[in-house]
Design an enzyme around this catalytic site. Structure first.
Site, PDB file in Angstrom:
ATOM      1  N   GLU A   1       0.821  -1.203   0.000  1.00 31.46           N
ATOM      2  CA  GLU A   1       0.000   0.000   0.000  1.00 31.46           C
ATOM      3  C   GLU A   1       0.861   1.262   0.000  1.00 31.46           C
ATOM      4  O   GLU A   1       0.541   2.240  -0.680  1.00 31.46           O
ATOM      5  CB  GLU A   1      -0.950  -0.023   1.208  1.00 31.46           C
ATOM      6  CG  GLU A   1      -2.201   0.807   0.995  1.00 31.46           C
ATOM      7  CD  GLU A   1      -3.327   0.406   1.940  1.00 31.46           C
ATOM      8  OE1 GLU A   1      -3.323  -0.730   2.463  1.00 31.46           O
ATOM      9  OE2 GLU A   1      -4.214   1.241   2.149  1.00 31.46           O
TER      10      GLU A   1
ATOM     11  N   GLU B   1       2.133   1.682  -3.411  1.00 32.05           N
ATOM     12  CA  GLU B   1       1.054   2.130  -4.295  1.00 32.05           C
ATOM     13  C   GLU B   1       0.823   3.630  -4.128  1.00 32.05           C
ATOM     14  O   GLU B   1       0.666   4.368  -5.106  1.00 32.05           O
ATOM     15  CB  GLU B   1      -0.229   1.347  -3.984  1.00 32.05           C
ATOM     16  CG  GLU B   1      -1.379   1.681  -4.928  1.00 32.05           C
ATOM     17  CD  GLU B   1      -2.678   0.954  -4.574  1.00 32.05           C
ATOM     18  OE1 GLU B   1      -2.668   0.129  -3.637  1.00 32.05           O
ATOM     19  OE2 GLU B   1      -3.700   1.235  -5.238  1.00 32.05           O
TER      20      GLU B   1
ATOM     21  N   CYS C   1      -8.551  -2.031   3.532  1.00 29.62           N
ATOM     22  CA  CYS C   1      -8.572  -3.238   4.375  1.00 29.62           C
ATOM     23  C   CYS C   1      -9.907  -3.473   5.048  1.00 29.62           C
ATOM     24  O   CYS C   1     -10.137  -4.538   5.590  1.00 29.62           O
ATOM     25  CB  CYS C   1      -7.457  -3.234   5.405  1.00 29.62           C
ATOM     26  SG  CYS C   1      -6.879  -1.634   5.805  1.00 29.62           S
TER      27      CYS C   1
ATOM     28  N   SER D   1      -7.332   1.895  -2.776  1.00 29.07           N
ATOM     29  CA  SER D   1      -6.150   1.058  -2.988  1.00 29.07           C
ATOM     30  C   SER D   1      -6.584  -0.308  -3.503  1.00 29.07           C
ATOM     31  O   SER D   1      -7.592  -0.859  -3.056  1.00 29.07           O
ATOM     32  CB  SER D   1      -5.402   0.891  -1.660  1.00 29.07           C
ATOM     33  OG  SER D   1      -4.576  -0.251  -1.717  1.00 29.07           O
TER      34      SER D   1
ATOM     35  N   LYS E   1     -16.189  -9.608   6.959  1.00 30.23           N
ATOM     36  CA  LYS E   1     -15.148 -10.452   6.354  1.00 30.23           C
ATOM     37  C   LYS E   1     -15.711 -11.767   5.848  1.00 30.23           C
ATOM     38  O   LYS E   1     -15.130 -12.402   4.974  1.00 30.23           O
ATOM     39  CB  LYS E   1     -14.024 -10.723   7.360  1.00 30.23           C
ATOM     40  CG  LYS E   1     -13.357  -9.469   7.882  1.00 30.23           C
ATOM     41  CD  LYS E   1     -12.069  -9.135   7.175  1.00 30.23           C
ATOM     42  CE  LYS E   1     -11.433  -7.889   7.758  1.00 30.23           C
ATOM     43  NZ  LYS E   1     -10.560  -7.208   6.807  1.00 30.23           N
TER      44      LYS E   1
ATOM     45  N   GLU F   1     -16.879 -10.823   2.564  1.00 34.60           N
ATOM     46  CA  GLU F   1     -15.704 -10.531   1.742  1.00 34.60           C
ATOM     47  C   GLU F   1     -15.053 -11.805   1.223  1.00 34.60           C
ATOM     48  O   GLU F   1     -14.716 -11.910   0.053  1.00 34.60           O
ATOM     49  CB  GLU F   1     -14.672  -9.739   2.566  1.00 34.60           C
ATOM     50  CG  GLU F   1     -13.424  -9.383   1.781  1.00 34.60           C
ATOM     51  CD  GLU F   1     -12.281  -8.900   2.674  1.00 34.60           C
ATOM     52  OE1 GLU F   1     -12.169  -9.364   3.819  1.00 34.60           O
ATOM     53  OE2 GLU F   1     -11.503  -8.042   2.211  1.00 34.60           O
TER      54      GLU F   1
ATOM     55  N   GLU G   1     -14.044 -12.095  -6.779  1.00 36.26           N
ATOM     56  CA  GLU G   1     -12.714 -11.601  -7.181  1.00 36.26           C
ATOM     57  C   GLU G   1     -11.631 -12.141  -6.262  1.00 36.26           C
ATOM     58  O   GLU G   1     -10.457 -12.063  -6.591  1.00 36.26           O
ATOM     59  CB  GLU G   1     -12.606 -10.075  -7.111  1.00 36.26           C
ATOM     60  CG  GLU G   1     -13.747  -9.270  -7.650  1.00 36.26           C
ATOM     61  CD  GLU G   1     -14.872  -9.171  -6.644  1.00 36.26           C
ATOM     62  OE1 GLU G   1     -15.887  -9.867  -6.897  1.00 36.26           O
ATOM     63  OE2 GLU G   1     -14.771  -8.469  -5.644  1.00 36.26           O
TER      64      GLU G   1
ATOM     65  N   CYS H   1     -11.505  -2.020  13.861  1.00 35.74           N
ATOM     66  CA  CYS H   1     -11.864  -3.438  14.011  1.00 35.74           C
ATOM     67  C   CYS H   1     -11.938  -3.861  15.475  1.00 35.74           C
ATOM     68  O   CYS H   1     -12.592  -4.837  15.818  1.00 35.74           O
ATOM     69  CB  CYS H   1     -10.842  -4.307  13.311  1.00 35.74           C
ATOM     70  SG  CYS H   1     -10.562  -3.818  11.620  1.00 35.74           S
TER      71      CYS H   1
HETATM   72  S1  SF4 Z   1     -14.392  -4.923  11.901  1.00 32.53           S
HETATM   73 FE1  SF4 Z   1     -15.406  -3.082  11.170  1.00 32.53          FE
HETATM   74  S2  SF4 Z   1     -13.706  -1.663  10.745  1.00 32.53           S
HETATM   75 FE2  SF4 Z   1     -12.827  -3.719  10.869  1.00 32.53          FE
HETATM   76  S3  SF4 Z   1     -12.804  -4.474   8.775  1.00 32.53           S
HETATM   77 FE3  SF4 Z   1     -14.714  -5.170   9.724  1.00 32.53          FE
HETATM   78  S4  SF4 Z   1     -16.228  -3.633   9.168  1.00 32.53           S
HETATM   79 FE4  SF4 Z   1     -14.201  -2.724   8.840  1.00 32.53          FE
END
Ligand code: SF4
Ligand code: SF4
Ligand code: SF4
Ligand code: FES
Ligand code: FES
Lengths: 575, 159
Positions: free
Chosen positions: A278, A281, A298, A318, A357, A360, A365, A502
């Protein structure tokens, strides 16, 4: 200061304080449901009712300010009766599911039932029935368990400023749901899980992956690898009655080995890797006229938000995958080859503080020839349940170290878990890249802490770099508007969807202790401070990875394996 | 086709929410999702709140109207005469909930308060016709009378 009497105790309270807070200051807990700290009281649920001398009806303590000479009873027979009735009515319209409920023993409705001694069903009536929304990969919505306290609605509208769910209809039909009662996956929801953290019951919860992971662990053909996000080590102890802010990294590693993982790696390794990519970049964009400002990538909650609402700025984000995805990608390429394992047999489980996540890791992709970088995501809470199933007594575990090479990390990686951390880590490395020297003072105090938007200007080699850190998706609008209108002065902007980062993610332990966020953040800064290396470019294993496999940051190979792309998702919101 | 309605309002003014909903309903006879999205963008209020308001008031419809509108009275007199069962039976028979329209667009089912025919409670109103003192058993017969298309496959939930 005013003086009042609560349950016969003389109390000195500040003017404007609520009865609730005044009582709390002398050790009296008045129950609450709809109340949320730092938000304007709505007085909706009435569970906080108290008797005030001279007042006819009962008074909601969460909404009513103290005054001189006030005489309050918080626990009179009348108050108890009123509260009990409220609880009884809630229970009668609630599935009697405690034995099989994911919030069993951590449920405010259960606590209230216990506290007010509900032992029989006095009001038997119609119970609402609603389908469970399992449409998203991250969370489930079970409106039958909703007691309409409205806390999720306020978290979503007033804190996150997304507004994906709201009260709909009225009376008995009233339900908190998405527009047209659609699935969360096709709503404005970014799956951040902040609503889960405030829900008193199991009406909102993560989608569990425990079964899937257990199956993989029992599959002899699978080589199961766990990786742990920074924020988890600062919070999971809370589930085991440890004081807020206990660092339990070593216990988690042992626990995961006992669950049967062949290797336990650290997502922090990939956080260092992310920084190498990053920072390069960013410098690249600045020196070669790329899209600026550049946003961090992230946080998948933030990415989803941008894809759904601001597709015009996607080239500002990014292209780096998020750290756990990078870790997975490296495991299934470099590591698999190094160890002579078929990548198809590797099963990567990310232990994350985050609900997004899960979604995600299912993004197309983030798959290489249908092989996902990460196979499953467990939240902090799910890991606790998993340990329980396996009979692992967390408190009694010995400590152990992460495996290598993907277990090595620097202090810069640890602070990824808190708002401002990615920025700080990136600056340390960017400075070195541009000047060839180490920063003298590593800490960037201006971008630490809980402010919604933190800005600073950093001088590197005569170049001024304007940075901003957005703490919580609810604070992003103004910053994005500047980018859209071309007025942004920033070069680099960090965005974390959850307030605090997080560390306060939607997958973290659920309880309403207000100091939790600051205490957890302290753990991460402590890890950084005590680390032998505090700059990502000093991570030896990362250096080896570049030497043996990737070449250099942003190389063709690095792009292939560590970078991703984003898509306009505005249309999924329009049918 | 509803874009024109915005000409009469200032953007980002929450107080125009309800008038805008009324305008849209006047155009389509119900509130289509895309129109609600446009209102949400225009007024600067999340879609969920717009939808919440739209479902709070009985005057708004979220689904298109069917050919026949059945209104089940749930007023006091009808309630005493078990109108709840009538509603339940209709919902079962049509396989929709109150407020919805069958997939074949034949029937819309609605709940109303006293329609002033208490003497013949329980009452349902189909289009302009009052059906009084009805029992659950009468329902199939009544529906048949209004059903124009042959029922090939069973009616289903619209949403
Ligand atoms: S815990 Fe919250 S701030 Fe951390 S990656 Fe997940 S959504 Fe984003
Ligand atoms: S997950 Fe986040 S965006 Fe979705 S409803 Fe909950 S608070 Fe709102
Ligand atoms: S889903 Fe949970 S937080 Fe939201 S209103 Fe219902 S009980 Fe309260
Ligand atoms: S907590 Fe006070 S009214 Fe709900
Ligand atoms: S109550 Fe049904 S018509 Fe009056």
């Amino acid at each position: 200061m005013v003086q009042l009497t609560i349950n016969g105790i003389k109390v000195n309270a500040e003017e404007g304080m609520t009865i609730l807070d005044a009582a709390k200051s002398v050790g009296i807990t008045i129950p609450t449901l709809c109340h949320m700290k730092n938000l304007i009281p709505t007085g909706a649920c009435r569970i906080c009712s108290v008797e005030v001398e001279g007042f006819k009806g009962l008074t909601p303590a969460c909404a009513y300010p103290v005054s001189e000479g006030m005489v309050v009873e918080t626990d009179s027979p009348r108050v108890r009766r009123a509260r009990k009735t409220i609880v009884e009515l809630l229970i009668e319209n609630h599935p009697q599911d405690c034995l099989i409920c994911v919030r069993n023993k951590n449920c405010e409705l259960q606590d209230l039932s216990e506290r007010y001694g509900v032992r029989e069903h006095r009001y038997v009536g119609e119970t609402k029935s609603h389908a469970i929304d399992i449409s998203s990969a991250s969370m489930e919505r079970d409106p039958a368990k909703c007691i309409l306290c409205g806390r999720c609605v306020r978290a979503c509208h007033e804190v996150q400023k997304i507004g994906a769910i709201d009260f709909t209809k009225r009376g008995f039909a009233s339900i908190v749901t998405t527009p047209y009662n659609k699935g969360l996956n096709v709503s404005d929801c970014i799956l951040c899980g902040q609503c889960i953290l405030v829900c008193p019951t199991a009406a909102l919860r993560e989608k569990s992956s425990v079964k899937e992971v257990a199956a993989a662990l029992y599959d002899r053909k699978k080589y199961c690898i766990a990786q742990v996000a920074p924020a988890v080590r600062a919070s999971i102890g809370e589930e085991y009655n440890m004081p807020l802010g206990t660092d339990v990294t070593g216990l988690i590693v042992t626990g995961l080995r006992r669950l049967g993982f062949k290797k336990v790696f650290d997502t922090n390794f990939a956080a260092d890797l992310t920084i190498m990519e990053e920072a390069s970049e960013l410098i690249n964009r600045i020196q070669n006229g790329g899209s600026l400002p550049m946003f961090t990538s992230c946080c998948p909650g933030w990415v989803r938000f941008a894809e759904m609402n601001y597709p015009e700025i996607l080239d500002h984000i990014s292209t780096c995958k998020s750290p756990h995805e990078m870790e997975g990608a490296v495991l299934k390429t470099y590591y698999a080859r190094k160890m002579g394992i078929d990548p198809k047999d590797i099963f990567v489980v990310s232990i994350m503080p985050c609900t997004v996540k899960k979604y995600e890791s299912a993004r197309p992709e983030l798959k290489e020839n249908t092989l996902p970088d990460v196979d499953a995501v467990l939240t902090t809470r799910e890991l606790v349940r998993f340990f329980k199933i396996a009979g692992i007594d967390f408190n009694d575990l010995p400590e152990s170290e992460f495996d290598n090479p993907l277990g090595e990390s620097t202090g810069a990686a640890a602070i990824f878990g808190t708002s401002g951390g990615v920025m700080e880590a990136a600056l340390r490395t960017a400075y070195w890249k541009l000047t060839g020297k180490d920063l003298e003072k590593l800490e960037f105090e201006q971008i630490r802490g809980m402010d919604g938007v933190k800005e600073a200007t950093v001088k590197i080699n005569g170049m001024e770099i304007n940075i901003a850190v957005v703490n919580g998706i609810g604070n992003v609008k103004q910053i994005i508007d500047e980018v859209v209108s071309g007025k942004s002065k920033h070069h680099f902007i960090e965005v974390m969807a959850c307030p605090g980062g997080c560390i306060n993610g939607g997958g973290q332990p659920i309880h309403q202790k207000p100091e939790k966020v600051m205490k957890r953040i302290k753990v991460l800064y402590q890890i950084d401070e005590n680390a032998k290396h505090r700059k990502s470019y000093e991570n030896e294993s990362v250096k080896t990875l570049y030497r043996e496999f990737l070449g250099e940051p942003n190389s063709h190979k690095a792009h292939e394996i560590l970078h991703t792309e984003y898509f306009d998702k505005k249309k999924i919101l329009r049918n | 086709m509803h874009e024109k309605i915005f000409e009469n309002y200032q953007p980002n003014d929450r107080s125009s929410l309800i008038p805008l909903l009324q305008d849209v309903q006047n155009i389509y006879g119900y509130l289509p999702e895309n129109a609600l999205r446009d209102i949400s963008d225009f007024v600067g209020v999340p879609l969920s709140r717009v939808y919440g308001v739209a479902t709070f008031y009985n005057q708004f419809r979220l689904t298109p109207l069917g050919k026949n509108i059945i209104r089940v009275c749930r007023g006091t007199a009808c309630h005493v005469k078990n109108s709840a069962n009538i509603l339940y039976a209709l919902e079962n028979e049509l396989k929709i909930k109150a407020g919805e329209t069958t997939r074949d667009k034949q029937f819309t089912l609605e709940v109303v308060n006293c329609i002033g025919a208490c003497s013949i409670a329980p009452v349902i109103l189909v289009n302009e016709d009052y059906h009084g003192r009805i029992t659950v058993k009468d329902i199939p017969k009544i529906l048949k009378k209004y059903q124009t298309i042959k029922k090939t496959d069973k009616a289903e939930v619209t949403e």
